[in-house]
Structure formats: structure tokens, C-alpha cells
Write an enzyme that holds these catalytic residues in place. Structure first.
Site, PDB file in Angstrom:
ATOM      1  N   THR A  55       0.836  -1.201   0.000  1.00 11.04           N
ATOM      2  CA  THR A  55       0.000   0.000   0.000  1.00 11.04           C
ATOM      3  C   THR A  55       0.875   1.256   0.000  1.00 11.04           C
ATOM      4  O   THR A  55       0.530   2.252  -0.651  1.00 11.04           O
ATOM      5  CB  THR A  55      -0.943   0.010   1.227  1.00 11.04           C
ATOM      6  OG1 THR A  55      -1.404  -1.313   1.464  1.00 11.04           O
ATOM      7  CG2 THR A  55      -2.132   0.925   0.999  1.00 11.04           C
ATOM      8  N   GLY A  67       1.997   2.073   5.316  1.00  9.20           N
ATOM      9  CA  GLY A  67       0.863   1.158   5.423  1.00  9.20           C
ATOM     10  C   GLY A  67       0.748   0.602   6.838  1.00  9.20           C
ATOM     11  O   GLY A  67       1.503   0.981   7.734  1.00  9.20           O
ATOM     12  N   ASP A 101      -0.827  -3.201   9.100  1.00 10.52           N
ATOM     13  CA  ASP A 101      -1.454  -4.529   9.038  1.00 10.52           C
ATOM     14  C   ASP A 101      -2.819  -4.535   9.716  1.00 10.52           C
ATOM     15  O   ASP A 101      -3.703  -5.284   9.332  1.00 10.52           O
ATOM     16  CB  ASP A 101      -0.528  -5.552   9.715  1.00 10.52           C
ATOM     17  CG  ASP A 101       0.811  -5.604   9.003  1.00 10.52           C
ATOM     18  OD1 ASP A 101       0.826  -5.882   7.801  1.00 10.52           O
ATOM     19  OD2 ASP A 101       1.832  -5.305   9.645  1.00 10.52           O
ATOM     20  N   GLU A 143      10.580   1.692  10.347  1.00 11.81           N
ATOM     21  CA  GLU A 143       9.266   2.331  10.196  1.00 11.81           C
ATOM     22  C   GLU A 143       8.900   3.095  11.465  1.00 11.81           C
ATOM     23  O   GLU A 143       8.342   4.195  11.401  1.00 11.81           O
ATOM     24  CB  GLU A 143       8.196   1.279   9.895  1.00 11.81           C
ATOM     25  CG  GLU A 143       8.284   0.725   8.482  1.00 11.81           C
ATOM     26  CD  GLU A 143       7.264  -0.357   8.195  1.00 11.81           C
ATOM     27  OE1 GLU A 143       6.892  -0.494   7.033  1.00 11.81           O
ATOM     28  OE2 GLU A 143       6.845  -1.071   9.118  1.00 11.81           O
TER      29      GLU A 143
HETATM   30  C1  5RP Z   1       5.945  -3.458   6.643  1.00 10.16           C
HETATM   31  C2  5RP Z   1       4.659  -2.892   7.113  1.00 10.16           C
HETATM   32  C3  5RP Z   1       3.596  -2.676   6.106  1.00 10.16           C
HETATM   33  O1  5RP Z   1       3.250  -1.331   6.073  1.00 10.16           O
HETATM   34  C4  5RP Z   1       2.424  -3.519   6.491  1.00 10.16           C
HETATM   35  O2  5RP Z   1       2.843  -4.874   6.588  1.00 10.16           O
HETATM   36  C5  5RP Z   1       1.284  -3.419   5.465  1.00 10.16           C
HETATM   37  O3  5RP Z   1       1.675  -3.988   4.258  1.00 10.16           O
HETATM   38  P1  5RP Z   1       0.719  -4.061   3.012  1.00 10.16           P
HETATM   39  O4  5RP Z   1       0.361  -2.665   2.640  1.00 10.16           O
HETATM   40  O5  5RP Z   1       1.535  -4.794   1.980  1.00 10.16           O
HETATM   41  O6  5RP Z   1      -0.509  -4.866   3.418  1.00 10.16           O
HETATM   42  O7  5RP Z   1       4.448  -2.590   8.272  1.00 10.16           O
HETATM   43  O8  5RP Z   1       6.799  -3.749   7.714  1.00 10.16           O
END
Ligand code: 5RP
Length: 233
Positions: free
Chosen positions: A32, A90, A92, A111
Site C-alpha cells: 500500500t 501502510g 497490518d 518504520e
Molecule cells: C511493513 C509494514 C507494512 O506497512 C504492512 O505490513 C502493510 O503492508 P501491506 O500494505 O503490503 O498490506 O508494516 O513492515
């Protein structure tokens, strides 16, 4: 609209709403956040955004920025000076108070450092990421130094988690993070106090960071299947 279309829409909408020329940006990781990076690159290529300086959160983000010619700097560089105007990333899971679980892509450490160094923070998600209670459905990733694997696992289990070592795909053995550590994915059976656990988990010796993001109040861009994007503050 399918999930990938929703992800792209959320990322693009956040960029349109928040990114301005001259900004120092934290750029996130995942399927995302990357469309948001691409949209910034496209706007720069079209001359609609200028003088962007970016701090990436992972190799994935570095590679995407390099493809688009988005200038990259370390958070500690003279150009960035440890402070960002805005980070877009993004998540989860997002709860009703805009608290998040992050780290599904294994990039939670940088992050979090980058998010907490940002004056403004935007989370981009599709509607499937919304959840009332964090930690029950999507496991909370905990980054630990390799030598602490078993004692940290035991300490996390004492807090009520089932803590599983994240295994790599197309590489034998565990995932090794970009900082040389391991990930323990923690799923809880009963609701947790997310804010207290963000602090508590980090008290375990050998834990570097965890994927609970509770102390920031991001603006969350939520893409829905009907093609609308909700902006939740
Ligand atoms: C990576 C993250 C991502 O932002 C999170 O996993 C969401 O990923 P996606 O947008 O592919 O669902 O925290 O460490």
C-alpha cells in the site's frame, strides 16, 4: 474494486492530500505504501512536485525511490537533520483510535524510528485492515537480537502471546531483518492493552522494537471496495 486497487487508491489519495513541494518525507514499506511512493515519483517526473527529500524505511522503498529518481537521504543526514515533515506508510491492522500494528513486511524498526521522527503521519490501508482489537487477528511482530531468541520467546509467552519465529520464504531458516535480527510474531488469545504492551514488550532484554504503534495519532486513509476513500483523524 479489488484489494490491490483499494491499496493503490489509498496511497495515491494520501499523496494528493498531504504531499507538497519542498517536503522531507518518510516513505513506508509494503504493497500500500509503495503505490504512494510511485505516485510521488510520477508527480515529480511531471514537474508537479519539486525539491522532495526522502528517508526510506526498507530496501524495498530504496529500490522503488531509485527507480523513480526520488532523492534519498539517511534520517541522520545534514539534509534531513533527524526531522521529517510527513511520513506515509501502510499498516497490518488499525483500530478505532487509529492505533496500528505494523511489521508484516518485516520493516517495523525503521518504520517506527521514521514515524516517530515525523511532524505528521499518514497511514494508508484498505478496509480489510480495520479491526476493533489489535493483536488477536494479525500477529504483533517483535524484533529481537538473535541471541535473545529463546528467552524473549519465553518472556512474550509469559505475557500471554503465542510467539512464533518468522520463517523465511525461498531461504532456509528464519527471516533476518535488515538490521540483522529475528522476528517473533505474537498472537494473543484475549484482548490486550495495546498502549501498555507497546512499552512492556520493549522491556524484555534483547527486544529491539515491536510492531505496536500506539503513541502516534496518524491520519488514516481507508480505501473502500466501492471506490471511496475515508479520511479518519
Ligand atoms: C511493513 C509494514 C507494512 O506497512 C504492512 O505490513 C502493510 O503492508 P501491506 O500494505 O503490503 O498490506 O508494516 O513492515
Amino acid at each position: 474494486m479489488n484489494q490491490q486497487m483499494m491499496k493503490e487508491l489509498a496511497g495515491q489519495r494520501a499523496v494528493e492530500a498531504l504531499v507538497k513541494s519542498g517536503m522531507k518525507l518518510g516513505l513506508g514499506t509494503g504493497s500500500t505504501a509503495i503505490p504512494a511512493v510511485r505516485h510521488i515519483g510520477a508527480l515529480m517526473a511531471a514537474g508537479k512536485l519539486k525539491d522532495i527529500k526522502a528517508a526510506p524505511t526498507s530496501f524495498q522503498t530504496v529500490i522503488e525511490c531509485e527507480k523513480w529518481g526520488i532523492p534519498l537521504f539517511s534520517l541522520n543526514s545534514k539534509e534531513i537533520g533527524g526531522k521529517l515533515d510527513l511520513t506515509i506508510d501502510g499498516a497490518d491492522e488499525v483500530d478505532g483510535q487509529n492505533r496500528c500494528v505494523k511489521g508484516g513486511g518485516g520493516a517495523l524498526l525503521l518504520e517506527k524510528i521514521i514515524a516517530y521522527a515525523s511532524a505528521a503521519y499518514a497511514i494508508v490501508v484498505d478496509e480489510t485492515k480495520l479491526n476493533d482489537t489489535l493483536g488477536l487477528k494479525f500477529p504483533i511482530p517483535v524484533e529481537v537480537v538473535p541471541e535473545a531468541r529463546l528467552p524473549a520467546q519465553a518472556a512474550l509467552e509469559a505475557l500471554g502471546a503465542e510467539a512464533l519465529l518468522r520463517e523465511a520464504v525461498r531461504k532456509a531458516g528464519p527471516v533476518i531483518t535488515e538490521h540483522g535480527n529475528l522476528l517473533l510474531d505474537c498472537r494473543f488469545k484475549t484482548p490486550i492493552d495495546a498502549a501498555a504492551f507497546e512499552t512492556e514488550i520493549n522491556r524484555i532484554p534483547g527486544v529491539v522494537e515491536n510492531g505496536l504503534f500506539t503513541r502516534l495519532r496518524p491520519v488514516v486513509f481507508i480505501a473502500h471496495a466501492d471506490g471511496t476513500v475515508e479520511e479518519r483523524r
